[in-house]
Write a protein that holds these residues in place. Structure first.
Motif: not given
Length: 735
Positions: A328, A367, A378, A382-383
């Motif tokens: 992030g 976002f 970000l 985390s994605l």
């Protein structure tokens, strides 16, 4: 003396009493009588008939006196006459010229045209205007102050018109000196004699600032909605009645400016700053003959920006890749947009804002974008590719007036947790000849990677890690199959390196995740054996240069060359000796150009293996050419010669001129040459030829001139220059 009859007499004014004539009596006449314009001093003696003047006549009072003379008898009766006697008074120079004012004043503008009158003085003379006695000539006696060697003003000696001189037109400046006093003199007798009468008067001249000035920089807002043409500035000449015109400094399809008869400058159409932001052009003033009155003025126009352009996305779709393990707050990419309005102004200031995110999973605001830079971050965790492999963003880009939507796709990519693995740990060996062409593929290799295809995590880069210190080999990767192609990058040499033991590794452009490292599976080896090929000899230098004088004797040794064989065999190299050169090569030598010679050979195994080297022979000039007269036109003087004429003559020399030519000119001491002509230096290559008197006939003369080129050694030449003394046309050229 003589009988009474009609008679005319011319008498100079002044001069006192005098006798003009004696009329003789003829019987029965016993006396004379005169009547008419006697002015109290003209009369005739009755008994003797003597016509006399008892005083001085004055031309300025009366120019002609008309009398009637009669003969009388004893009784007083007229027996003869009357006859007309006319006395014409001749003027003498007895009146000085007089100015019609006791003091004059005038005004002149700075930078006024030289020779253009701005005032005049006027004088009169009471003497006879048909004689030189009343012909006047004006001149400037004194000039206060006079800061320069030349006067700042001039006067027409016939009309009395005063104008700036060329020096005055340049130097007059009211900031330095705004008032001048001229002492103007007028002489009669056309100023040609020392006993002429003279008068003088003071003329005060006030210098004013020039009206002819370039306007300050003109600012025009773009895309104006005003009715055109629009007045944007004005210029004014120092002289009235001039014609104004515009010409462009830069070549444009059309110049959007014009100028009126009174000097008003207009813009003729709306301007677009994004098309052209500045204009520069010149304004000129001309007289009715088309001659320039003033120096051209440069006009500079700046087109001011208005906000008339919306933001533009730099790409139709911006694609940003983000690894699954990005934390992030990470900077993941930038959205780029541009604005055609003026840079660094509010009109082109762009601000960014995310309008929407699809899908809104696992949360809405994954976002965030920096408002003034367009940098994407970000926001939190985390994605994960399992949640979504792709996110679509709508980014709003605004300036103070306009809005634009930019499309952004964020692709979630697999992390690099797998290493490339070679299919073989040893590819054995390859044998190639040392003359194999550069770029040839000598081996194909293959490794595989289990990460997501077509990403930086699965793309493979091959490198030679050991065994190739000079980068002799290069490996290219097929981006679709990850297959590697080993190619020759530099020429091989059996004598230097007959065998290569190569170690090759395979890596990814993306870094491996923590805890994963490349190991022996990502390495492979193989050998390259280089076979020998018979090679040509090699010269010590690729180019040999030397310099010789152009008068070098035949059979002179001019150069030695050396060569060796890379494989140690014997080499035979020819010696190059300058022989007589004919044909086109003789032309090269004569002109002092560079001559290229190619000649060398080597005997190996009963045959010849050739190599070539360039031999460059530079010829050095020798001073071996006589100087000559170089004239593009015939030399002449107009007949009759008046004195003071001169013409320019030029010397030249076929030899090479180092730095610059330097000739000496003199006249030969023969045929009275130095009595008739003289020569004087102008510069290093030219001189003036002048006649020393005016007694020349209309014919062609041979003038012997001695030229010296001051070379090493110096050469001298006597040339006969033909000079014509001829009748000339109005354009000063021989008929």
């Amino acid at each position: 003396s003589g009988p009474l009859k009609d008679m005319d007499f011319s008498v100079q004014e002044g001069g006192g009493p005098r006798i003009l004539h004696q009329f003789m009596l003829e019987p029965p006449a016993v006396s004379f009588r005169a009547s008419g314009e006697k002015a109290g001093i003209i009369d005739i003696a009755p008994k003797t008939g003597i016509l006399y003047i008892n005083g001085s006549l004055d031309w300025e009072t009366k120019q002609v006196h008309k009398l009637q003379v009669e003969c009388l008898d004893q009784s007083g009766n007229v027996v003869k006459g009357p006859y007309a006697v006319t006395i014409y008074v001749e003027d003498i120079n007895d009146n000085p010229p007089e100015f019609d004012q006791t003091r004059y004043s005038g005004v002149v503008r700075q930078n006024s045209r030289p020779g253009k009158p701005f005032m005049y003085v006027h004088a009169t003379d009471r003497d006879d205007p048909t004689t030189p006695h009343a012909q006047l000539s004006y001149s400037i006696l004194h000039h206060f102050p006079n800061p320069y060697e030349e006067m700042l003003f001039q006067i027409d000696n016939a009309t009395g018109e005063i104008s700036p001189s060329r020096t005055g037109s340049y130097y007059l400046d009211p900031q330095k000196q705004d008032t001048f006093i001229l002492v103007v003199s007028v002489k009669d007798m056309a100023g040609m004699t020392t006993n002429a009468f003279t008068s003088s008067v003071d003329v005060t001249i006030l210098v004013l600032e020039s009206l002819w000035k370039a306007p300050p920089t003109i600012h025009i807002k773009e895309n104006s909605t005003q009715v055109h043409p629009v007045n944007i500035s004005r210029v004014q000449s120092n002289e009235p009645g001039v014609i104004y015109d515009i010409f462009e400094k830069e070549k444009l399809p059309k110049l959007p400016f014009s100028i009126s008869d009174n000097g008003v400058i207009y813009v003729t159409e709306p301007l677009d700053r994004e098309e052209k932001d500045t204009y520069t052009f010149f304004v000129v003033s001309k007289d009715n003959k088309g001659e320039l009155v003033d120096k051209p003025l440069q006009v500079h126009v700046i087109v001011e920006d208005i906000n008339d352009n919306p933001p533009v996305c730099q790409q139709e779709l911006t694609i940003i890749e983000v690894q699954e393990n990005e934390i992030g707050g990470s900077n993941i990419g930038t959205v780029f947009a541009t604005d055609m309005d003026k840079k660094d102004t509010l009109n082109s200031r762009l601000q960014f804002q995310i309008q929407s995110q699809e899908p809104e999973f696992p949360i809405k605001n994954l976002f965030i974008i920096q408002q003034d830079t367009g940098i994407l971050h970000l926001t939190g965790p985390s994605l994960s590719k399992r949640d979504s492999a792709k996110y679509s963003l709508k980014v709003l880009v605004t300036d103070p007036e306009f809005k634009t939507i930019c499309d952004v796709e964020v692709h979630v990519i697999d992390i690099n947790d797998q290493i490339p693995i070679f299919e073989k740990s040893d590819y054995d060996s390859v044998t190639v000849a040392e003359n194999i062409p550069i770029g040839t593929v000598i081996l194909e290799i293959q490794a595989t990677d289990e990460d997501e295809p077509a990403t930086g995590s699965s793309h493979i880069i091959y490198q030679v890690k050991e065994g190739d210190p000079n980068n002799t080999f290069i490996i290219e990767t097929d981006s679709e199959t990850n297959r590697g192609f080993i190619k020759i990058n530099k020429a091989l040499d059996f004598e230097t390196m007959p065998v290569y033991n190569l170690t090759i590794n395979a890596t990814n452009p993306e870094p491996l995740v923590p805890g994963v490292q490349y190991n022996s599976s990502s390495f492979t080896t193989f050998k390259v054996f280089v076979t020998n090929v018979d090679e040509p000899p090699v010269f010590q230098k690729p180019v040999y240069k030397t310099e010789v004088s152009e008068d070098i004797p035949v059979n002179t040794l001019v150069m030695m060359v050396e060569a060796y064989d890379p494989e140690g065999d014997s080499v035979r190299v020819s010696k190059i000796v300058l022989k007589e050169v004919q044909g086109k090569y003789a032309q090269y030598l004569a002109c002092g150009k560079i001559l290229f010679l190619q000649k060398s050979y080597l005997l190996v195994e009963g045959g010849y293996v050739k190599s070539k080297a360039f031999l460059i022979l530079q010829l050095r000039d020798v001073n071996d050419n006589l100087p000559q007269i170089a004239m593009d036109y015939p030399t002449f003087f107009c007949y009759p010669v008046r004195g003071g004429e001169r013409t320019l003559i030029q010397a030249t020399d076929a030899d090479e001129q180092l730095f610059y030519s330097k000739f000496t000119f003199s006249l030969a001491d023969e045929m009275n040459t130095r009595d008739n002509w003289e020569i004087s230096k102008f510069n290093a290559t030219h001189a003036y030829l002048s006649p020393k008197h005016a007694n020349f006939e209309e014919k062609t003369y041979d003038v012997p001139i001695i030229l010296n080129d001051n070379g090493n050694p110096p050469l001298e030449n006597k040339v006969n220059l033909q000079v014509s003394i001829c009748k000339c046309s109005s354009e000063n050229s021989c008929f």
